[in-house]
Design a protein around this motif. Structure first.
Motif, short mmCIF file in Angstrom:
data_model
loop_
_atom_site.label_atom_id
_atom_site.label_comp_id
_atom_site.label_asym_id
_atom_site.label_seq_id
_atom_site.Cartn_x
_atom_site.Cartn_y
_atom_site.Cartn_z
N CYS A 85 0.99 -1.32 0.05
CA CYS A 85 -0.02 0.10 0.03
C CYS A 85 0.94 1.24 0.02
O CYS A 85 0.42 2.27 -0.46
N GLY A 86 2.01 1.27 0.50
CA GLY A 86 2.87 2.30 0.31
C GLY A 86 2.84 3.15 1.47
O GLY A 86 3.71 4.23 1.74
N TYR A 87 1.84 2.73 2.74
CA TYR A 87 1.93 3.48 3.76
C TYR A 87 2.57 3.04 4.91
O TYR A 87 3.14 1.95 5.05
N TRP A 88 3.27 4.02 5.63
CA TRP A 88 4.02 3.44 6.98
C TRP A 88 3.12 2.90 7.97
O TRP A 88 2.22 3.61 8.36
N HIS A 89 3.34 1.62 8.46
CA HIS A 89 2.73 1.05 9.50
C HIS A 89 3.57 0.90 10.46
O HIS A 89 4.70 0.51 10.36
N GLU A 90 3.17 1.20 11.77
CA GLU A 90 3.88 1.31 12.96
C GLU A 90 4.38 -0.01 12.92
O GLU A 90 4.08 -1.11 12.78
N ASP A 91 5.59 -0.41 13.54
CA ASP A 91 6.48 -1.63 14.10
C ASP A 91 6.90 -2.22 12.78
O ASP A 91 7.08 -3.52 12.91
N ARG A 92 6.78 -1.86 11.34
CA ARG A 92 7.32 -2.60 10.09
C ARG A 92 8.91 -2.52 10.46
O ARG A 92 9.64 -1.30 10.71
N PRO A 93 9.64 -3.45 10.26
CA PRO A 93 10.89 -3.51 10.39
C PRO A 93 11.72 -2.92 9.48
O PRO A 93 11.30 -2.76 8.04
N PRO A 94 12.56 -1.88 9.50
CA PRO A 94 13.36 -1.46 8.69
C PRO A 94 13.88 -2.05 7.37
O PRO A 94 14.05 -1.80 6.39
N GLU A 95 14.33 -3.67 7.77
CA GLU A 95 14.79 -4.32 6.60
C GLU A 95 13.84 -5.04 5.81
O GLU A 95 13.98 -5.67 4.92
N SER A 96 12.41 -4.90 6.06
CA SER A 96 11.39 -5.52 5.42
C SER A 96 11.42 -4.90 3.91
O SER A 96 11.14 -3.80 3.73
N PRO A 97 11.28 -5.95 2.99
CA PRO A 97 11.31 -5.51 1.57
C PRO A 97 9.78 -4.98 1.21
O PRO A 97 10.03 -4.32 0.07
N ASP A 98 8.88 -5.12 1.88
CA ASP A 98 7.49 -4.81 1.15
C ASP A 98 7.30 -3.36 1.84
O ASP A 98 7.86 -2.84 2.87
N THR A 99 6.32 -2.70 1.36
CA THR A 99 6.03 -1.36 1.83
C THR A 99 4.52 -1.42 2.39
O THR A 99 3.80 -0.43 1.96
N GLY A 100 4.24 -2.27 2.89
CA GLY A 100 2.77 -2.40 3.47
C GLY A 100 2.51 -2.66 4.93
O GLY A 100 3.47 -2.51 5.96
N CYS A 101 1.37 -3.36 5.13
CA CYS A 101 1.14 -3.58 6.60
C CYS A 101 1.42 -5.12 6.83
O CYS A 101 1.40 -5.65 8.28
N GLY A 102 2.02 -5.88 6.20
CA GLY A 102 2.39 -7.27 6.52
C GLY A 102 1.31 -8.20 5.94
O GLY A 102 1.83 -9.41 6.11
N ALA A 103 0.20 -7.97 5.63
CA ALA A 103 -0.74 -9.08 5.26
C ALA A 103 -0.24 -9.68 3.83
O ALA A 103 0.30 -8.94 3.05
N TYR A 104 -0.69 -10.95 3.71
CA TYR A 104 -0.40 -11.61 2.43
C TYR A 104 -1.65 -12.58 2.20
O TYR A 104 -2.46 -13.02 3.06
N TRP A 105 -1.81 -12.84 0.73
CA TRP A 105 -3.08 -13.66 0.62
C TRP A 105 -2.85 -14.29 -0.88
O TRP A 105 -1.94 -13.67 -1.63
N SER A 106 -3.89 -15.19 -1.25
CA SER A 106 -3.84 -15.69 -2.60
C SER A 106 -4.98 -14.89 -3.40
O SER A 106 -6.00 -14.66 -2.81
N VAL A 107 -4.75 -14.89 -4.84
CA VAL A 107 -5.95 -14.46 -5.73
C VAL A 107 -5.94 -15.39 -6.81
O VAL A 107 -5.12 -15.88 -7.42
N ASP A 108 -7.16 -15.92 -7.11
CA ASP A 108 -7.49 -16.98 -8.18
C ASP A 108 -7.48 -16.01 -9.29
O ASP A 108 -8.07 -15.15 -9.58
N ILE A 109 -6.57 -16.55 -10.29
CA ILE A 109 -6.59 -16.03 -11.52
C ILE A 109 -7.09 -17.01 -12.66
O ILE A 109 -6.75 -16.52 -13.81
N SER A 110 -7.47 -17.86 -12.40
CA SER A 110 -7.96 -18.95 -13.48
C SER A 110 -9.38 -18.68 -14.09
O SER A 110 -9.95 -17.70 -13.74
#
Length: 100
Positions: free
Chosen positions: A75-100
């Protein structure tokens, strides 16, 4: 953005999400939609095929395309407690999306 207020960084897995826009391209696809945790807009590109290319007999086989992709919040927003070494720029959530 108010949706991000109070959403502290945490790696949280969500079930398969629906309602994502899928745009197919020559080399892969782009999936875009809201993060299920912080509601921030997330867009990710997925390339398919071998990055080195293929040669010979096996080069004629068509690569199998996945039926799901795994996305994570970008999302590009700063979320509190995000580790500085984190490669993503979001809240830490992850999920799958069906593309079939």
């Amino acid at each position: 953005m108010a949706d991000h207020d109070g959403v502290v960084f945490a790696e949280v897995e969500f079930p398969v999400q629906a309602g994502f826009a899928i745009a197919w391209g020559e080399d892969g696809l782009t999936a875009a939609g809201p993060c299920p945790r912080c509601a921030g807009r997330t867009e990710m590109m997925f390339a398919f095929g071998s990055p080195q290319g293929t040669k010979g007999f096996f080069g004629r086989a068509r690569p199998t395309q996945p039926t799901k992709v795994t996305m994570y919040c970008e999302c590009g927003y700063w979320h509190e407690d995000r580790p500085p070494e984190s490669p993503d720029t979001g809240c830490g959530a992850y999920w799958s999306v069906d593309i079939s």
